[in-house]
Design an enzyme around this catalytic site. Structure first.
Site, mmCIF file in Angstrom:
data_model
loop_
_atom_site.group_PDB
_atom_site.id
_atom_site.type_symbol
_atom_site.label_atom_id
_atom_site.label_comp_id
_atom_site.label_asym_id
_atom_site.label_seq_id
_atom_site.Cartn_x
_atom_site.Cartn_y
_atom_site.Cartn_z
ATOM 1 N N HIS A 109 0.819 -1.216 0.000
ATOM 2 C CA HIS A 109 0.000 0.000 0.000
ATOM 3 C C HIS A 109 0.850 1.261 0.000
ATOM 4 O O HIS A 109 0.351 2.346 0.277
ATOM 5 C CB HIS A 109 -0.961 0.002 1.204
ATOM 6 C CG HIS A 109 -2.054 -1.005 1.065
ATOM 7 N ND1 HIS A 109 -2.919 -1.333 2.099
ATOM 8 C CD2 HIS A 109 -2.449 -1.769 0.010
ATOM 9 C CE1 HIS A 109 -3.781 -2.248 1.681
ATOM 10 N NE2 HIS A 109 -3.507 -2.519 0.421
ATOM 11 N N CYS B 46 6.529 19.546 -6.936
ATOM 12 C CA CYS B 46 7.293 18.564 -7.713
ATOM 13 C C CYS B 46 8.574 19.216 -8.236
ATOM 14 O O CYS B 46 8.518 20.275 -8.878
ATOM 15 C CB CYS B 46 6.456 18.050 -8.879
ATOM 16 S SG CYS B 46 7.368 16.977 -10.014
ATOM 17 N N GLY C 111 -2.978 -9.309 12.038
ATOM 18 C CA GLY C 111 -3.455 -7.947 12.268
ATOM 19 C C GLY C 111 -4.137 -7.299 11.091
ATOM 20 O O GLY C 111 -4.091 -6.083 10.953
#
Length: 279
Positions: A128, A170, A212
């Site tokens: 993720h 950026c 978990g």
């Protein structure tokens, strides 16, 4: 834990030695003071001040509400930096030291605590993303950048200073940077989230220990299915039944352990030590 010892001995037979992989979720970091996502006090259960998480945690919402999303993420980054690896993280380091060639961690966590605890970076796969890196929200390139230093917030709705906004530009196109994390309306890919790599790991895993996580996102469930398909064991270590329980119901090579991660990992470490001594 006798069955666990039997599974370990089977896994480490000389003619079929397979990987041991840990699939970890937010529950592993709860003891470090980081709220989980879907428990009764979790981030996504409570949601944000005004929105449901499936709306707030999207690129679509970020593109229209950049300040609010960055407030949330900078506050959360500060929370992660203050947190310390807990005993479960440290036990995973000890386990890696016993089986360095056969060990992997696939984690849904973006807090970086596996790295800080001392697990090898080449053995950790963050499906993720993480809060160490950012990238251009305009996708001017495929580059990722280290998080700018000293830009956390102490309060979730604290106003973001102008100098922080400047650090969030950026370096290539001047557009706004975004966290290098997977949002609800985005897709897993290999470049950022190692989907192909982790599916290959799952295929070659003899024991997949799931700790978990409720299994509420798609890739973790696919990894579990992959391991089962190729003959591996699934050990579901959670305090409550969940999506993984339903997925593995009636599967002969799936076991549930309703205990804390500390309790299980301590027993697993002892069983692994005994197994290695006897082989």
């Amino acid at each position: 834990m006798e069955k666990l010892r039997e599974i370990l001995k089977e896994n480490f037979q000389k003619d079929k030695r397979n990987k041991i992989t840990f699939l970890t979720g937010a529950g592993l970091s709860a003891a470090s003071g980081i709220p989980t996502y879907r428990s009764t006090d979790g981030i996504w259960v409570k949601g944000t001040k005004f929105h449901r998480p499936e709306e707030f945690g999207t690129f679509r919402y970020f593109s229209k509400n950049q300040e609010e999303v960055w407030q949330f993420n900078l506050f959360r980054k500060g929370m992660f930096e203050k947190a310390q690896p807990n005993n479960s993280h440290k036990l995973l380091v000890d386990i890696e030291q016993l089986i360095p060639e056969d060990f992997s961690i696939i984690t849904q966590n973006i807090d970086g605590l596996h790295h800080r605890a001392g697990n090898s970076g080449t053995k950790i796969f963050e499906i993720h993303g993480n809060m160490r890196l950012v990238r251009c929200s305009l996708e001017c390139s495929k580059a990722v950048y280290l998080y700018p230093k000293d830009i956390t917030l102490d309060r979730i709705y604290e106003e973001i200073p102008e100098e922080t906004w400047e650090k969030l530009e950026c370096p290539k196109c001047g557009g706004l940077l975004r966290p290098n994390i997977l949002w609800f309306d985005e897709y897993y890919n290999e470049r950022l989230y190692k989907v192909d790599t982790t599916m290959k790991i799952a295929k070659n895993t003899g024991i997949l220990i799931v700790i978990g996580t409720s299994g509420a996102t798609t890739l973790p469930l696919r990894l579990i299915e992959q391991t089962l398909q190729y003959g591996g064991y699934i050990l579901d270590v959670n305090l409550e039944d969940n999506n993984i329980t339903r997925l593995t119901k009636d599967k002969k090579r799936a076991l549930s352990y309703r205990m804390t991660s500390d309790e299980f990992l301590s027993e697993f470490h002892k069983a692994l030590e005994a197994c290695n001594v006897s082989l």
